[in-house]
Design a protein around this motif. Structure first.
Motif, PDB file in Angstrom:
ATOM      1  N   SER A 134       6.676 -15.263  -8.324  1.00  0.00           N
ATOM      2  CA  SER A 134       6.017 -14.008  -8.703  1.00  0.00           C
ATOM      3  C   SER A 134       4.548 -14.221  -9.016  1.00  0.00           C
ATOM      4  CB  SER A 134       6.721 -13.385  -9.910  1.00  0.00           C
ATOM      5  OG  SER A 134       8.068 -13.092  -9.617  1.00  0.00           O
ATOM      6  N   GLU A 135       4.242 -15.170  -9.880  1.00  0.00           N
ATOM      7  CA  GLU A 135       2.851 -15.408 -10.258  1.00  0.00           C
ATOM      8  C   GLU A 135       2.056 -15.973  -9.083  1.00  0.00           C
ATOM      9  OE1 GLU A 135      -0.615 -15.373 -12.256  1.00  0.00           O
ATOM     10  OE2 GLU A 135       1.280 -14.419 -12.813  1.00  0.00           O
ATOM     11  N   THR A 136       2.714 -16.787  -8.261  1.00  0.00           N
ATOM     12  CA  THR A 136       2.029 -17.394  -7.119  1.00  0.00           C
ATOM     13  C   THR A 136       1.497 -16.344  -6.162  1.00  0.00           C
ATOM     14  OG1 THR A 136       3.463 -19.341  -7.263  1.00  0.00           O
ATOM     15  CG2 THR A 136       2.309 -18.981  -5.172  1.00  0.00           C
ATOM     16  N   VAL A 137       2.342 -15.389  -5.769  1.00  0.00           N
ATOM     17  CA  VAL A 137       1.902 -14.392  -4.781  1.00  0.00           C
ATOM     18  C   VAL A 137       0.965 -13.362  -5.407  1.00  0.00           C
ATOM     19  CG1 VAL A 137       3.965 -14.691  -3.374  1.00  0.00           C
ATOM     20  CG2 VAL A 137       3.941 -12.923  -5.125  1.00  0.00           C
ATOM     21  N   ARG A 138       1.166 -13.078  -6.671  1.00  0.00           N
ATOM     22  CA  ARG A 138       0.347 -12.027  -7.295  1.00  0.00           C
ATOM     23  C   ARG A 138      -1.026 -12.527  -7.707  1.00  0.00           C
ATOM     24  NH1 ARG A 138       5.750  -9.961 -10.355  1.00  0.00           N
ATOM     25  NH2 ARG A 138       6.507  -8.661  -8.632  1.00  0.00           N
ATOM     26  N   SER A 139      -1.210 -13.837  -7.769  1.00  0.00           N
ATOM     27  CA  SER A 139      -2.523 -14.385  -8.094  1.00  0.00           C
ATOM     28  C   SER A 139      -3.189 -15.008  -6.875  1.00  0.00           C
ATOM     29  CB  SER A 139      -2.388 -15.443  -9.194  1.00  0.00           C
ATOM     30  OG  SER A 139      -1.591 -16.532  -8.752  1.00  0.00           O
ATOM     31  N   GLY A 140      -2.597 -14.832  -5.690  1.00  0.00           N
ATOM     32  CA  GLY A 140      -3.133 -15.432  -4.479  1.00  0.00           C
ATOM     33  C   GLY A 140      -4.411 -14.773  -4.014  1.00  0.00           C
ATOM     34  N   PRO A 141      -5.106 -15.390  -3.068  1.00  0.00           N
ATOM     35  CA  PRO A 141      -6.378 -14.849  -2.571  1.00  0.00           C
ATOM     36  C   PRO A 141      -6.252 -13.470  -1.935  1.00  0.00           C
ATOM     37  CG  PRO A 141      -6.085 -17.136  -1.887  1.00  0.00           C
ATOM     38  CD  PRO A 141      -4.788 -16.702  -2.471  1.00  0.00           C
ATOM     39  N   THR A 142      -5.125 -13.214  -1.275  1.00  0.00           N
ATOM     40  CA  THR A 142      -4.879 -11.885  -0.704  1.00  0.00           C
ATOM     41  C   THR A 142      -4.077 -11.061  -1.701  1.00  0.00           C
ATOM     42  OG1 THR A 142      -4.845 -12.767   1.559  1.00  0.00           O
ATOM     43  CG2 THR A 142      -3.833 -10.610   1.208  1.00  0.00           C
ATOM     44  N   PRO A 143      -4.603  -9.917  -2.157  1.00  0.00           N
ATOM     45  CA  PRO A 143      -3.851  -9.103  -3.120  1.00  0.00           C
ATOM     46  C   PRO A 143      -2.440  -8.802  -2.627  1.00  0.00           C
ATOM     47  CG  PRO A 143      -6.077  -8.258  -2.860  1.00  0.00           C
ATOM     48  CD  PRO A 143      -5.894  -9.319  -1.802  1.00  0.00           C
ATOM     49  N   TRP A 144      -1.464  -8.917  -3.525  1.00  0.00           N
ATOM     50  CA  TRP A 144      -0.067  -8.696  -3.164  1.00  0.00           C
ATOM     51  C   TRP A 144       0.126  -7.298  -2.598  1.00  0.00           C
ATOM     52  CZ3 TRP A 144       3.675 -11.178  -1.426  1.00  0.00           C
ATOM     53  CH2 TRP A 144       5.029 -10.882  -1.654  1.00  0.00           C
ATOM     54  N   SER A 145      -0.629  -6.330  -3.077  1.00  0.00           N
ATOM     55  CA  SER A 145      -0.502  -4.949  -2.597  1.00  0.00           C
ATOM     56  C   SER A 145      -1.008  -4.792  -1.167  1.00  0.00           C
ATOM     57  CB  SER A 145      -1.264  -3.994  -3.518  1.00  0.00           C
ATOM     58  OG  SER A 145      -2.642  -4.338  -3.565  1.00  0.00           O
TER      59      SER A 145
END
Length: 447
Positions: A134-145
């Motif tokens: 969860s934190e990995t994808v939501r803090s990644g360079p490409t916004p999760w949205s």
């Protein structure tokens, strides 16, 4: 219906990107979960070499062009990340990955990353060795949205992101223009109905010439099943009822199966008797099928066969656009903090537009995110590939199967119902009643 997952969407002859339905996966994974909880974490190597480099074991599940694509990406990652080495040599083809991972979890010796079908993720994620991303994808360079909704939904289990999206697709209808011309029929357009689809299939069928209007996988596997869900959803049904204790398609499923029955009665559908849908696609590629429901993974073969084709969105009952997407995942497993950090770094890097677009073009995926879709390389691919834009636009209204541990049992029961109707062995109502008994029982098993 995902191999080089391209049912499922190259293996010459190309396999369906939808794997075989794995039986009894829930029970096997429950045993694996308890075994890994007891002994896995303490026995895993931390993967850190004497030089401080962390080795990450990747089971990518690909073959042919998919394998070449992922191995090229891994090579670039290793070159640009000197403290991490991703080893892509292990594992098996993705169709057999669930069985392999189940055994690995039970033994306590598993990879750091594996290519898991989206329909299997809920069962695999029951293991405590699956990492929460969860934190990995939501803090990644490409916004999760910015990722397409189907990509996000397919990796989310009970509100937690339990994997990274790996491959994205959608279903549409590919038409053979030559067969339509010979039948004197106009090509279908967006907003057509299932009634128009069945009528068109009947008119395209020419038994003397061995020409079928359309095709449907007939062995009862996931490739058979996932084509029916858009029909169920369009009619207001769902895979699981809101109470979570019964199927949500007891009535709508009957009507959807009546459409399947209409094709069977008119003898306008080629029923593929073998897993993988390979024979169905060969009939289309040989110029003996007017329409085939498929995904973007099939377009290279269609072009190579010299078919003059047209792509149109799936029909519906309501004339509203709806389709299904069957995303696959990169699932990360806990082999200690150093290897988890390295695995997180790799899957984050892999999903970024610069890498994603290479994977999409070479392995047959649609862009995971809108930033990838906006890249010049994808726009060029879109412009030169007839009909590709139809599959990408379909993601705006695509839905995914629920990430539910009972899904494999529901799918197996529905697959048997569809096959029975296709083969004229059961009425839609009787087939659905049998399906409901089995599927409802699976939903009542504590998980």
């Amino acid at each position: 219906m995902a191999v080089d997952r391209r049912n499922s969407p190259r293996v010459p002859p190309r396999l369906s990107r939808r794997g075989l339905l794995r039986r009894s996966s829930g029970l096997a994974l429950a045993a694996a979960a308890s075994a890994t909880a007891a002994g896995c974490a303490g026995g895993a190597s931390d993967g850190v070499g004497a030089d401080g480099r962390v080795t990450v074991e990747l089971w990518h599940g690909q073959t042919d062009t998919g394998r070449a694509a992922i191995e090229a990406l891994v090579k670039d990652f290793n070159r640009t990340h000197p403290t991490i080495r991703v080893d892509p040599g292990g594992g098996v083809l993705s169709d057999a990955m669930l069985q392999k991972i189940t055994a690995a979890l039970a033994s306590g010796s598993f990879p750091d990353i594996a290519y898991i079908f989206g329909s299997d993720l809920a069962s695999v994620a029951r293991s405590p060795s699956v990492v929460d991303l969860s934190e990995t994808v939501r803090s990644g360079p490409t916004p999760w949205s910015d990722y397409w909704a189907p990509a996000r939904e397919a990796v989310t289990v009970n509100g937690q992101v339990r994997a990274a999206p790996a491959l994205l697709d959608s279903l549409a209808v590919v038409c053979d223009k030559k067969i339509f011309r010979e039948a004197g029929l106009p090509l279908p357009r967006a907003g057509w109905t299932w009634q128009e689809f069945t009528d068109t299939a009947a008119r395209l069928t020419d038994r003397k010439r061995g020409v079928f209007g359309t095709g449907w996988p007939g062995v009862g596997d996931e490739d058979t099943v996932w084509r029916l869900w858009p029909m169920v959803w369009d009619l207001g049904g769902d895979v699981v009822a809101p109470d979570g204790r019964s199927i949500g398609f007891a009535k709508t499923g009957v009507r959807a199966l009546e459409t399947v029955e209409a094709l069977a009665r008119a003898k306008s559908v080629y029923v593929d008797p073998k897993p993988g849908s390979e024979q169905m696609y060969q009939v289309f590629l040989s110029g003996r099928m007017g329409m085939v429901v498929t995904g973007p993974w099939q377009l290279p073969d269609i072009r190579d066969a010299g078919i003059d084709y047209h792509v149109v969105p799936l029909p519906s009952y309501s004339r509203r656009p709806i389709t299904i997407s069957g995303p696959d995942t990169w699932t990360v497993f806990d082999n200690g903090p150093a290897r988890v950090r390295a695995a997180r770094t790799f899957v984050t890097w892999l999903a970024q537009p610069a890498q994603d677009v290479r994977w999409d073009i070479q392995a047959g995926s649609l862009p995971l995110s809108r930033p990838t879709q906006a890249l010049p390389a994808w726009r060029a691919q879109d412009e030169k590939t007839e009909g590709l834009a139809v599959f990408t636009r379909a993601l705006e209204t695509a839905r995914v199967r629920p990430v539910h541990p009972a899904y494999p049992q529901i799918s197996q029961a529905l697959g048997q119902a569809i096959a029975a109707v296709l083969l004229g062995r059961s009425s839609p109502a009787d087939a659905l009643r049998r399906c409901a008994r089995t599927a409802d029982a699976a939903l009542l098993i504590p998980r």
